[in-house]
Scaffold this motif. Sequence first.
Motif, PDB file in Angstrom:
ATOM      1  N   GLU A   1      27.636  26.248  22.930  1.00 59.32           N
ATOM      2  CA  GLU A   1      29.045  25.874  22.823  1.00 59.32           C
ATOM      3  C   GLU A   1      29.337  24.856  21.728  1.00 59.32           C
ATOM      4  N   ASN A   2      28.400  23.953  21.465  1.00 60.35           N
ATOM      5  CA  ASN A   2      28.649  22.902  20.474  1.00 60.35           C
ATOM      6  C   ASN A   2      28.056  23.194  19.107  1.00 60.35           C
TER       7      ASN A   2
ATOM      8  N   TYR B   1      31.954  37.526  19.766  1.00 58.60           N
ATOM      9  CA  TYR B   1      31.607  36.332  20.536  1.00 58.60           C
ATOM     10  C   TYR B   1      32.488  35.154  20.152  1.00 58.60           C
ATOM     11  N   SER B   2      32.815  34.348  21.168  1.00 53.20           N
ATOM     12  CA  SER B   2      33.588  33.119  20.967  1.00 53.20           C
ATOM     13  C   SER B   2      33.268  32.190  22.131  1.00 53.20           C
ATOM     14  N   LEU B   3      33.853  31.013  22.120  1.00 54.09           N
ATOM     15  CA  LEU B   3      33.654  30.092  23.236  1.00 54.09           C
ATOM     16  C   LEU B   3      34.159  30.689  24.542  1.00 54.09           C
ATOM     17  N   ALA B   4      35.160  31.568  24.452  1.00 54.93           N
ATOM     18  CA  ALA B   4      35.736  32.180  25.654  1.00 54.93           C
ATOM     19  C   ALA B   4      34.738  33.059  26.401  1.00 54.93           C
ATOM     20  N   ASN B   5      33.777  33.643  25.698  1.00 54.16           N
ATOM     21  CA  ASN B   5      32.783  34.479  26.375  1.00 54.16           C
ATOM     22  C   ASN B   5      31.365  33.950  26.127  1.00 54.16           C
ATOM     23  N   SER B   6      31.240  32.630  26.128  1.00 55.61           N
ATOM     24  CA  SER B   6      29.938  32.005  25.875  1.00 55.61           C
ATOM     25  C   SER B   6      28.904  32.373  26.943  1.00 55.61           C
ATOM     26  N   ASN B   7      29.337  32.660  28.171  1.00 56.03           N
ATOM     27  CA  ASN B   7      28.387  33.085  29.204  1.00 56.03           C
ATOM     28  C   ASN B   7      27.757  34.427  28.852  1.00 56.03           C
ATOM     29  N   GLU B   8      28.537  35.327  28.300  1.00 55.48           N
ATOM     30  CA  GLU B   8      28.013  36.624  27.875  1.00 55.48           C
ATOM     31  C   GLU B   8      27.026  36.435  26.714  1.00 55.48           C
ATOM     32  N   PHE B   9      27.346  35.518  25.803  1.00 53.68           N
ATOM     33  CA  PHE B   9      26.451  35.204  24.686  1.00 53.68           C
ATOM     34  C   PHE B   9      25.133  34.642  25.224  1.00 53.68           C
TER      35      PHE B   9
END
Length: 117
Positions: free
Chosen positions: A18-19, A41-49
Amino acid sequence: MNKLPNCSQAFISRSKIENYLLNASHCEGKSKAMFFSKFGYSLANSNEFYESLRDLACESLIIQIEERPPFGTRITTEGSLRTPDARNPQVRAGWFFDKDDPKNIPRLVTVIPARSK
């Protein structure tokens, strides 16, 4: 080529994701964030990443091993990163094994686009 040792136990820091890897404002990470955003990918789907990076740990192949005395060993792997848009680019991941870790757990250092062949 071999797989990453203890890949199923790989440590991937949420903060690193995230950071750094998905942070378009980070001075060093922004180019990585721009690359990953091209694939959905973005912060919105960081769990998927995060889950894709966990899969990458066990599905990629070792391409380089570097001893880093007195700290440990850095291993570079290359493989296909599962992405939301299913284009799944080839990436390289750096993993570090701390010399003093009795469990020999790989820790994610970075992920970059693989070099074109």
